[in-house]
Design a protein around this motif. Structure first.
Motif, PDB file in Angstrom:
ATOM      1  N   ARG A  83       0.967  -1.052   0.125  1.00  0.00           N
ATOM      2  CA  ARG A  83       0.107   0.055   0.050  1.00  0.00           C
ATOM      3  C   ARG A  83       0.896   1.329  -0.095  1.00  0.00           C
ATOM      4  NH1 ARG A  83      -5.278  -1.274   1.218  1.00  0.00           N
ATOM      5  NH2 ARG A  83      -5.718  -3.388   2.281  1.00  0.00           N
ATOM      6  N   ASN A  84       1.354   1.960  -1.292  1.00  0.00           N
ATOM      7  CA  ASN A  84       1.843   2.852  -1.456  1.00  0.00           C
ATOM      8  C   ASN A  84       3.176   2.689  -0.294  1.00  0.00           C
ATOM      9  OD1 ASN A  84       0.838   4.866  -3.374  1.00  0.00           O
ATOM     10  ND2 ASN A  84      -0.466   5.703  -1.798  1.00  0.00           N
ATOM     11  N   ASN A  85       3.912   1.532  -0.444  1.00  0.00           N
ATOM     12  CA  ASN A  85       5.083   1.375   0.157  1.00  0.00           C
ATOM     13  C   ASN A  85       6.303   1.696  -0.974  1.00  0.00           C
ATOM     14  OD1 ASN A  85       7.250   0.231   1.898  1.00  0.00           O
ATOM     15  ND2 ASN A  85       6.843  -1.828   1.002  1.00  0.00           N
ATOM     16  N   LEU A  86       7.021   2.610  -0.647  1.00  0.00           N
ATOM     17  CA  LEU A  86       8.206   2.965  -1.615  1.00  0.00           C
ATOM     18  C   LEU A  86       9.430   2.128  -1.098  1.00  0.00           C
ATOM     19  CD1 LEU A  86       9.119   5.081  -3.762  1.00  0.00           C
ATOM     20  CD2 LEU A  86       9.813   6.613  -1.727  1.00  0.00           C
ATOM     21  N   ILE A  87      10.035   1.450  -2.374  1.00  0.00           N
ATOM     22  CA  ILE A  87      10.957   0.658  -2.407  1.00  0.00           C
ATOM     23  C   ILE A  87      12.028   1.187  -3.298  1.00  0.00           C
ATOM     24  CG2 ILE A  87      11.884  -1.619  -2.618  1.00  0.00           C
ATOM     25  CD1 ILE A  87       8.818  -2.624  -2.557  1.00  0.00           C
ATOM     26  N   HIS A  88      13.280   1.628  -2.359  1.00  0.00           N
ATOM     27  CA  HIS A  88      14.175   1.970  -3.247  1.00  0.00           C
ATOM     28  C   HIS A  88      15.148   0.904  -3.645  1.00  0.00           C
ATOM     29  CE1 HIS A  88      13.547   6.320  -2.282  1.00  0.00           C
ATOM     30  NE2 HIS A  88      13.442   6.135  -1.128  1.00  0.00           N
ATOM     31  N   THR A  89      15.683   0.874  -4.900  1.00  0.00           N
ATOM     32  CA  THR A  89      16.689  -0.096  -5.376  1.00  0.00           C
ATOM     33  C   THR A  89      17.937   0.592  -6.031  1.00  0.00           C
ATOM     34  OG1 THR A  89      15.797  -0.696  -7.564  1.00  0.00           O
ATOM     35  CG2 THR A  89      14.859  -1.712  -5.824  1.00  0.00           C
ATOM     36  N   GLU A  90      18.974  -0.100  -6.357  1.00  0.00           N
ATOM     37  CA  GLU A  90      20.019   0.800  -7.128  1.00  0.00           C
ATOM     38  C   GLU A  90      19.572   1.471  -8.300  1.00  0.00           C
ATOM     39  OE1 GLU A  90      22.983  -2.073  -7.363  1.00  0.00           O
ATOM     40  OE2 GLU A  90      23.333  -2.598  -5.199  1.00  0.00           O
ATOM     41  N   LYS A  91      18.770   0.679  -9.195  1.00  0.00           N
ATOM     42  CA  LYS A  91      18.213   1.085 -10.349  1.00  0.00           C
ATOM     43  C   LYS A  91      16.990   1.916 -10.474  1.00  0.00           C
ATOM     44  CE  LYS A  91      20.136  -3.169 -12.634  1.00  0.00           C
ATOM     45  NZ  LYS A  91      19.962  -4.055 -13.682  1.00  0.00           N
ATOM     46  N   TRP A  92      16.267   1.565  -9.588  1.00  0.00           N
ATOM     47  CA  TRP A  92      14.714   2.349  -9.451  1.00  0.00           C
ATOM     48  C   TRP A  92      14.078   2.387  -8.386  1.00  0.00           C
ATOM     49  CZ3 TRP A  92      15.094  -1.557 -13.943  1.00  0.00           C
ATOM     50  CH2 TRP A  92      14.933  -2.639 -13.611  1.00  0.00           C
ATOM     51  N   ASP A  93      13.065   3.325  -8.167  1.00  0.00           N
ATOM     52  CA  ASP A  93      12.147   3.273  -7.224  1.00  0.00           C
ATOM     53  C   ASP A  93      10.972   2.513  -7.492  1.00  0.00           C
ATOM     54  OD1 ASP A  93      13.911   4.735  -5.664  1.00  0.00           O
ATOM     55  OD2 ASP A  93      13.140   6.638  -6.103  1.00  0.00           O
ATOM     56  N   ILE A  94      10.540   1.984  -6.614  1.00  0.00           N
ATOM     57  CA  ILE A  94       9.245   0.956  -6.799  1.00  0.00           C
ATOM     58  C   ILE A  94       8.011   1.527  -5.825  1.00  0.00           C
ATOM     59  CG2 ILE A  94       8.061  -1.341  -6.838  1.00  0.00           C
ATOM     60  CD1 ILE A  94      11.024  -2.329  -6.952  1.00  0.00           C
ATOM     61  N   LEU A  95       6.908   1.825  -6.425  1.00  0.00           N
ATOM     62  CA  LEU A  95       5.724   2.091  -5.692  1.00  0.00           C
ATOM     63  C   LEU A  95       4.778   1.013  -5.629  1.00  0.00           C
ATOM     64  CD1 LEU A  95       4.597   4.547  -3.829  1.00  0.00           C
ATOM     65  CD2 LEU A  95       3.348   5.322  -5.801  1.00  0.00           C
ATOM     66  N   ASP A  96       5.036   0.324  -4.362  1.00  0.00           N
ATOM     67  CA  ASP A  96       4.017  -0.898  -4.278  1.00  0.00           C
ATOM     68  C   ASP A  96       2.881  -0.672  -3.461  1.00  0.00           C
ATOM     69  OD1 ASP A  96       3.512  -3.431  -3.607  1.00  0.00           O
ATOM     70  OD2 ASP A  96       4.702  -3.605  -1.843  1.00  0.00           O
ATOM     71  N   ASP A  97       1.853  -0.763  -4.559  1.00  0.00           N
ATOM     72  CA  ASP A  97       0.516  -0.353  -4.222  1.00  0.00           C
ATOM     73  C   ASP A  97      -0.362  -1.558  -4.847  1.00  0.00           C
ATOM     74  OD1 ASP A  97      -1.405   0.669  -2.845  1.00  0.00           O
ATOM     75  OD2 ASP A  97      -1.804   2.465  -4.477  1.00  0.00           O
ATOM     76  N   CYS A  98       0.291  -2.784  -4.517  1.00  0.00           N
ATOM     77  CA  CYS A  98      -0.461  -3.932  -5.448  1.00  0.00           C
ATOM     78  C   CYS A  98      -1.569  -4.980  -4.422  1.00  0.00           C
ATOM     79  CB  CYS A  98       0.571  -4.844  -5.791  1.00  0.00           C
ATOM     80  SG  CYS A  98       1.599  -5.807  -4.418  1.00  0.00           S
ATOM     81  N   TYR A  99      -1.792  -4.331  -3.240  1.00  0.00           N
ATOM     82  CA  TYR A  99      -2.483  -4.923  -2.300  1.00  0.00           C
ATOM     83  C   TYR A  99      -4.122  -4.996  -2.982  1.00  0.00           C
ATOM     84  CZ  TYR A  99      -5.369  -6.824   1.546  1.00  0.00           C
ATOM     85  OH  TYR A  99      -6.253  -7.542   2.502  1.00  0.00           O
ATOM     86  N   ASN A 100      -4.444  -4.045  -3.376  1.00  0.00           N
ATOM     87  CA  ASN A 100      -6.096  -4.089  -4.032  1.00  0.00           C
ATOM     88  C   ASN A 100      -6.187  -2.840  -4.748  1.00  0.00           C
ATOM     89  OD1 ASN A 100      -8.292  -5.262  -4.447  1.00  0.00           O
ATOM     90  ND2 ASN A 100      -8.831  -5.759  -2.211  1.00  0.00           N
ATOM     91  N   ALA A 101      -7.237  -2.692  -5.555  1.00  0.00           N
ATOM     92  CA  ALA A 101      -7.498  -1.639  -6.508  1.00  0.00           C
ATOM     93  C   ALA A 101      -8.892  -1.508  -6.889  1.00  0.00           C
ATOM     94  CB  ALA A 101      -6.636  -1.791  -7.824  1.00  0.00           C
TER      95      ALA A 101
END
Length: 459
Positions: A320-338
């Protein structure tokens, strides 16, 4: 949990106790429906589900030290006391209603079409500055999950924040009867569960069932910028407290500064004074969540300084709008539901990012007869959202692609039949420095995509 004897349990759920009389006053230490979670002294409720019948686990739970079993048919050779009821599900709800009646702590009930979980997390973070708080975990917000959450309230807790989700009329009445909220929060009235509720007026009617079973004199805290909720201004006594961005609300936010995926800074204007706070999770909708947290905090006696500290302490929930920083890109993990409203809100969050903005979207469920049109409309919104690329998975998402093509054919977009096909194509579709939104309904299982992106981003 607080003291609750087997005799009290049997009386509360209208059951028939079988066992030694000396055990009637034994107090249970917890209530579960999952045999794997049974601990010595627990009550096991043998729910009969679509695939698994809890009655088949009765010997195993007694072997693990269960104090008692609640069941619909008498077990063979029981190794301990049991309480026989007509319906384990109804007994579970009756028992939760009774247990709630023994609690004196304030309970916050939260519902709405979008943002229940993130609002629950915000309110819990705010109240946590002054109280020891119990909050709903995971998706335990329905007619089975809510009573199990209520049973987790223990002597040390000073407040509870309970999420309440529904999909049909009457459900909120039953949920509220168990929760008996002292404070009722409704985030918004959007488009979800239309199969049963039909339209936004139906959703409003179903959500506001909460008020009928709330504690007498309960605080009612509503999003005053929502055109449906604001109609309750004249129909409720006492008048609800309204929050929003419009200065006509009882409390509102101003001087809103977008900090990209690092969140938002704004000033909260209340009758107790104004304060500035940094909301550490991105998205304009998070301002509404912080306003709800502010409204609840003020109602329960927190100072502006405590509320500010709570807002700034918020951490995201996975999926739920979980911001994940990686070396290459940033991921906005909001995949729980929609649903359509939350999908558009997440696209707006992505548009705040710096650098190239990529949305990976999947199908949305439970949208009724207009599901294709609603997916098409999301595509139209994506086309104008100020993002750079959209990659789609799922049969209904073909309609999202059609919406993009009709509104902005120059936007980079592609549709894939399966997640695997998309994963195989992603190395050529993504670039270093991208900000990537991942969102779909839970049944799409987009957690796989998040896991792939996290690993690929650090490879």
């Amino acid at each position: 949990m607080k003291e609750m004897s087997l005799q009290q349990i049997a009386r509360a759920c209208g059951g028939s106790y079988t066992g030694e009389d000396s055990q009637k006053n034994r107090e249970v230490l917890g209530v579960v429906i999952d045999s794997r979670k049974v601990e010595p002294g627990y009550l096991f409720v043998a729910i009969k589900g679509e695939r698994v019948d809890g009655h088949s686990f009765i010997p195993a739970v007694f072997a693990k030290g269960a104090a008692c079993v609640l069941c619909e048919r008498a077990p063979e050779h029981p190794a301990g006391p049991y309480i026989l009821v007509d319906s384990c599900l109804n007994a579970l709800k009756s028992l939760a209603e009774y247990y709630r009646s023994t609690l004196s702590i304030p309970v916050v009930g939260i519902t709405g079409s979008v943002g229940k979980t993130s609002t629950k997390e915000m309110i819990a973070a705010v109240l946590g500055q002054k109280y020891r708080v119990l909050k709903t975990e995971g998706n335990f917000n329905n007619e089975i999950g809510l009573p199990l959450t209520i049973f987790r309230i223990r002597e040390e807790h000073e407040a509870a924040v309970l999420e309440m989700g529904i999909s049909d009329f009457g459900e909120m009445t039953r949920l509220s009867r168990m929760a008996k909220p002292n404070l009722c929060v409704i985030t918004n009235i959007g488009l979800c569960h239309l199969e049963n509720l039909k339209d936004r007026d139906g959703i409003l009617k179903a959500k506001t069932e909460m008020f009928g079973e709330a504690q007498p004199g309960a605080h009612i805290l509503l999003n005053g910028d929502d055109d449906k909720l604001v109609t309750l201004r004249e129909s409720r006594t006492p008048t609800p407290c309204f929050f929003g961005l419009d200065p006509s609300n009882d409390l509102y936010a101003e001087q809103i500064e977008n900090l990209g995926l690092e969140g938002t800074r704004c000033t909260f204007v209340t009758k107790a004074g104004s304060f500035q706070a940094h909301i550490p999770i991105p998205g304009r909708h998070m301002v509404y969540n912080a306003l709800a947290g502010t409204a609840v905090g003020l109602a329960l006696g927190l100072s502006p300084e405590e509320i500010k500290a709570g807002i700034e302490s918020l951490t995201p929930v996975s999926g739920r709008n979980n911001l994940i920083h990686t070396e290459k890109w940033d991921i906005l993990d909001d995949c729980y539901n929609a649903n359509p409203v939350s999908m558009c809100a997440s696209l707006d969050v992505l548009s705040c990012a710096l650098g190239r903005k990529v949305a990976i979207l999947g199908d949305m469920g439970e949208l009724g007869e207009h599901e294709k049109l609603l997916h098409y409309n999301v595509g139209c919104h994506a086309a104008d959202a100020g993002i750079d690329a959209v990659f789609l998975v799922g049969e209904l998402s073909r309609e999202t692609a059609r919406g993009i093509e009709a509104k902005n054919p120059d936007l980079t977009f592609r549709h894939f039949d399966t997640k695997q096909e998309l994963i195989e194509a992603l190395p050529l579709l993504l670039s270093n420095g991208d900000s990537i939104l991942v969102k779909a309904s839970h049944f799409m299982e987009f957690e796989d995509l998040v896991a792939y992106l996290r690993e690929a981003g650090t490879a």
